[in-house]
Design a protein around this motif. Structure first.
Motif, PDB file in Angstrom:
ATOM      1  N   PRO A 165      74.509   5.857  21.343  1.00  0.00           N
ATOM      2  CA  PRO A 165      73.747   5.550  22.556  1.00  0.00           C
ATOM      3  C   PRO A 165      73.028   6.815  23.025  1.00  0.00           C
ATOM      4  CG  PRO A 165      76.116   5.235  22.907  1.00  0.00           C
ATOM      5  CD  PRO A 165      75.936   5.739  21.527  1.00  0.00           C
ATOM      6  N   GLU A 187      72.926   8.638  25.706  1.00  0.00           N
ATOM      7  CA  GLU A 187      73.680   9.715  26.348  1.00  0.00           C
ATOM      8  C   GLU A 187      74.523  10.512  25.342  1.00  0.00           C
ATOM      9  OE1 GLU A 187      76.100   5.913  26.825  1.00  0.00           O
ATOM     10  OE2 GLU A 187      74.002   6.463  27.092  1.00  0.00           O
ATOM     11  N   ASP A 188      75.063   9.846  24.328  1.00  0.00           N
ATOM     12  CA  ASP A 188      75.825  10.554  23.293  1.00  0.00           C
ATOM     13  C   ASP A 188      74.898  11.354  22.395  1.00  0.00           C
ATOM     14  OD1 ASP A 188      78.028   9.374  24.388  1.00  0.00           O
ATOM     15  OD2 ASP A 188      78.697   8.398  22.547  1.00  0.00           O
ATOM     16  N   VAL A 243      82.222  14.238  23.791  1.00  0.00           N
ATOM     17  CA  VAL A 243      81.356  13.399  22.959  1.00  0.00           C
ATOM     18  C   VAL A 243      81.889  13.295  21.531  1.00  0.00           C
ATOM     19  CG1 VAL A 243      79.733  15.219  22.206  1.00  0.00           C
ATOM     20  CG2 VAL A 243      78.940  12.835  22.414  1.00  0.00           C
ATOM     21  N   SER A 302      83.836  10.077  21.384  1.00  0.00           N
ATOM     22  CA  SER A 302      83.183   8.944  22.030  1.00  0.00           C
ATOM     23  C   SER A 302      83.313   7.653  21.224  1.00  0.00           C
ATOM     24  CB  SER A 302      81.697   9.243  22.258  1.00  0.00           C
ATOM     25  OG  SER A 302      81.061   8.125  22.831  1.00  0.00           O
ATOM     26  N   THR A 303      83.593   6.584  21.944  1.00  0.00           N
ATOM     27  CA  THR A 303      83.606   5.246  21.360  1.00  0.00           C
ATOM     28  C   THR A 303      82.422   4.421  21.871  1.00  0.00           C
ATOM     29  OG1 THR A 303      85.054   4.438  23.114  1.00  0.00           O
ATOM     30  CG2 THR A 303      86.130   5.224  21.097  1.00  0.00           C
ATOM     31  N   ASN A 304      81.488   5.056  22.578  1.00  0.00           N
ATOM     32  CA  ASN A 304      80.303   4.362  23.088  1.00  0.00           C
ATOM     33  C   ASN A 304      79.465   3.865  21.921  1.00  0.00           C
ATOM     34  OD1 ASN A 304      81.066   5.052  25.694  1.00  0.00           O
ATOM     35  ND2 ASN A 304      79.888   6.945  25.645  1.00  0.00           N
ATOM     36  N   VAL A 305      78.903   2.678  22.061  1.00  0.00           N
ATOM     37  CA  VAL A 305      78.145   2.041  20.983  1.00  0.00           C
ATOM     38  C   VAL A 305      76.775   1.585  21.457  1.00  0.00           C
ATOM     39  CG1 VAL A 305      80.209   1.265  19.731  1.00  0.00           C
ATOM     40  CG2 VAL A 305      79.186  -0.200  21.486  1.00  0.00           C
ATOM     41  N   ASN A 364      82.268   6.650  17.147  1.00  0.00           N
ATOM     42  CA  ASN A 364      81.004   5.918  17.055  1.00  0.00           C
ATOM     43  C   ASN A 364      80.135   6.427  15.902  1.00  0.00           C
ATOM     44  OD1 ASN A 364      79.958   8.277  18.185  1.00  0.00           O
ATOM     45  ND2 ASN A 364      79.331   7.295  20.094  1.00  0.00           N
ATOM     46  N   GLN A 369      86.118  -1.979  17.979  1.00  0.00           N
ATOM     47  CA  GLN A 369      86.934  -0.776  18.125  1.00  0.00           C
ATOM     48  C   GLN A 369      88.208  -0.968  17.312  1.00  0.00           C
ATOM     49  OE1 GLN A 369      85.788   1.900  19.725  1.00  0.00           O
ATOM     50  NE2 GLN A 369      84.017   0.893  20.590  1.00  0.00           N
ATOM     51  N   SER A 392      84.351   2.755  15.825  1.00  0.00           N
ATOM     52  CA  SER A 392      83.728   1.889  16.830  1.00  0.00           C
ATOM     53  C   SER A 392      82.924   0.751  16.218  1.00  0.00           C
ATOM     54  CB  SER A 392      82.815   2.716  17.738  1.00  0.00           C
ATOM     55  OG  SER A 392      83.580   3.619  18.502  1.00  0.00           O
TER      56      SER A 392
END
Length: 175
Positions: free
Chosen positions: A30, A32-33, A69, A72-75, A122, A152, A161
């Protein structure tokens, strides 16, 4: 109606022959990452001993000196359930009775199972490939094509992720 048949056949045949869209590892981050990765100081692998045949090293170990980061697990939600293609390096997990790997992690750089730090979750994809493939060299990249899911997953080796149900796996050929 008779005049539409050639166009209808063309549209149907184009849909059947469409190759999966190729994505890059950065596409899995994403915004932000991605920015946090750009702002992060370079991480060296100095003084790290490699063990090329050892696939058992834990990718989940945390280093408190690394920015968040790196865990991170943000996708990217838009990638969920998309037919895609990506190239990366295998980290073997499970093989079938013929010794072909049916489950492995795909990571963006060679040796991720033996280097510190590992990629963030991620940037790790759990690949399910029921047909199985021989993985003789973790330093040889593969192309993977199939359906990417946001999922996840955690096991004793790593957190991921994304999950990929692969239709096809082949040695990276540059294209």
């Amino acid at each position: 109606m008779r005049g539409y048949w050639p166009y209808l056949l063309l549209v149907v045949s184009l849909g059947l022959d469409a190759a999966p869209r190729t994505v890059d590892w950065l596409d899995l981050l994403p915004e932000e990452d991605y920015q946090a990765m750009l702002d992060m100081p370079e991480i060296g692998h100095d003084n790290i001993e490699e063990a090329p045949a050892d696939f058992s090293t834990d990718l989940r170990q945390r280093d408190r000196n690394l920015p968040e980061v790196m865990y991170s697990t943000n996708v990217v939600a838009e990638l969920d359930n998309q037919e895609l293609r990506i190239a990366g390096y295998p980290v073997p997990l499970q093989s079938n009775e013929r010794g072909l790997y049916t489950s492995f992690f795909l990571v963006p750089y060679a040796g991720a199972c033996i280097h510190v730090p590992p990629p963030p979750p991620n940037q790790i994809i759990l690949v399910d490939y029921p047909k199985g493939i021989a993985i003789e060299d973790i330093y040889e990249p593969f192309w993977i094509s199939g359906n990417l899911l946001i999922d996840q997953t955690s096991n004793e080796l790593a957190d991921a992720s994304y999950r990929f149900t692969a239709d096809k796996v082949w040695i990276y050929d540059g294209e």
